[in-house]
Design an enzyme around this catalytic site. Sequence first.
Site, short mmCIF file in Angstrom:
data_model
loop_
_atom_site.label_atom_id
_atom_site.label_comp_id
_atom_site.label_asym_id
_atom_site.label_seq_id
_atom_site.Cartn_x
_atom_site.Cartn_y
_atom_site.Cartn_z
N SER A 1 0.96 -1.31 0.00
CA SER A 1 0.09 0.00 0.17
C SER A 1 1.01 1.20 -0.19
O SER A 1 1.60 1.28 -0.86
CB SER A 1 -0.76 -0.09 1.01
OG SER A 1 -1.96 0.96 1.22
N THR A 2 0.81 2.17 1.06
CA THR A 2 1.56 3.34 1.00
C THR A 2 3.18 3.26 0.82
O THR A 2 3.73 2.20 1.76
CB THR A 2 1.31 4.02 2.26
OG1 THR A 2 -0.02 4.39 2.58
CG2 THR A 2 1.87 5.47 2.31
N HIS A 8 -2.41 -1.16 -3.57
CA HIS A 8 -3.35 -0.17 -3.41
C HIS A 8 -3.18 1.12 -4.30
O HIS A 8 -2.33 1.88 -3.91
CB HIS A 8 -3.70 0.12 -1.83
CG HIS A 8 -4.12 -1.08 -1.10
ND1 HIS A 8 -3.98 -1.06 0.27
CD2 HIS A 8 -4.55 -2.30 -1.33
CE1 HIS A 8 -4.25 -2.16 1.00
NE2 HIS A 8 -4.66 -2.70 -0.11
N MET A 19 -0.48 1.01 5.11
CA MET A 19 -1.30 1.20 6.36
C MET A 19 -2.31 0.24 6.43
O MET A 19 -2.55 -0.40 5.71
CB MET A 19 -1.86 2.62 6.17
CG MET A 19 -1.10 3.99 6.05
SD MET A 19 -2.07 5.51 5.94
CE MET A 19 -0.85 6.70 5.91
N ASP A 43 -4.46 -5.05 5.63
CA ASP A 43 -4.77 -5.80 4.50
C ASP A 43 -3.61 -6.67 4.23
O ASP A 43 -2.48 -5.95 3.91
CB ASP A 43 -5.32 -4.93 3.20
CG ASP A 43 -5.73 -5.67 1.88
OD1 ASP A 43 -6.21 -6.98 2.34
OD2 ASP A 43 -5.65 -5.44 0.87
#
Length: 349
Positions: free
Chosen positions: A170-171, A196, A289, A292
């Site tokens: 993600s991030t 993401h 973050m 997931d």
Amino acid sequence: MPKKNQISVLVVDDSQSFREIMVRKLSDDPQIQVVATAGDAFEARDKILKYDLDLIVCDQEMPKMGGVEFIKRLLPQYPLPVVMISDNPQIEAAARVAGARDFVKKPHPRSAKTDADFLNELILKIRLAARTGIILPKKNPAAQQVDHNHLPQSVGNGQLSDRLIAIGASTGGTEAIYQILKNLRVDCPGILIVQHIPPVFSKMFAERLDTQTPLRCKEAQSGDYLEPGRVYIAPGDQHMRIKRIGNKYRVEVFAGEKVNGHCPSVDMLFDSVAREAGPRAIGVLLTGMGNDGAKGLLDIRRKGGYTIGQDEASSVVYGMNKVAYNLGAVSVQAALKNIHHCILTALKE
């Protein structure tokens, strides 16, 4: 003067009020020091000559010279990471080809994105871009080769047709994924990635990886079969999973409800990888973050697969990978720069 551990930043934007907002917020971060600002490309050029900079934040639209042209002229002479403020995918695509490191979408009055969201995202992108530096566009893909002197001579015993690698992030994940893929061999098993990322950008991300790594990368489509040396990126608004067909794996891409707040979801992919590939799978969970992918990584490990988690020190956000580590889902935790070695070593077993 910025301290040694601070990122010295030049902010370039034609709006004085917006520059002031960015300067105030960025200056609150202990890792960032805004050493100068500029209202156009020519003023920015003068500031680049005057200050010792680590990074530039640049608006896509400026008087006298646009952001893309500015980057094209800047980077060959002053190779600095550039984070562009943009809301136009076409401009972003051109800027990425020119060498822009990352992008942040400027909030609009009718947008759900607030100034605080924008500024927090900008801080994260600055930290990541300063850490990973700059990568100039690869003009001749054949000319950029992995240094095989530092890699195993063989990644396996020839029986890799049913092996696969699944990566979730993600991030901060786009750059982490790039750092891993650029060091992998073209004879690696097929690689599935859930990052993401919004729609449209997933395709652009795949195209960037295709031009800047030794591997063939594409946005995944239903009906794709995993092939060695190929990378399949989940579309930004669809889940991705796999189905084993004999000795091969078929990709399924589909719309669905968010899982853990995300579509695509890392858990959705990892669950199918655990079920269909089990001990033949390598699962990798990177910076991001939330949680997931943590449960799915645990499923892969329980099924006999090898699992890797990015460590805290090299993560932009130690979130998803931290949850996975605390669950006992991680076979080995490694710094980003070592993850490709972990993958290649696991493929030899």
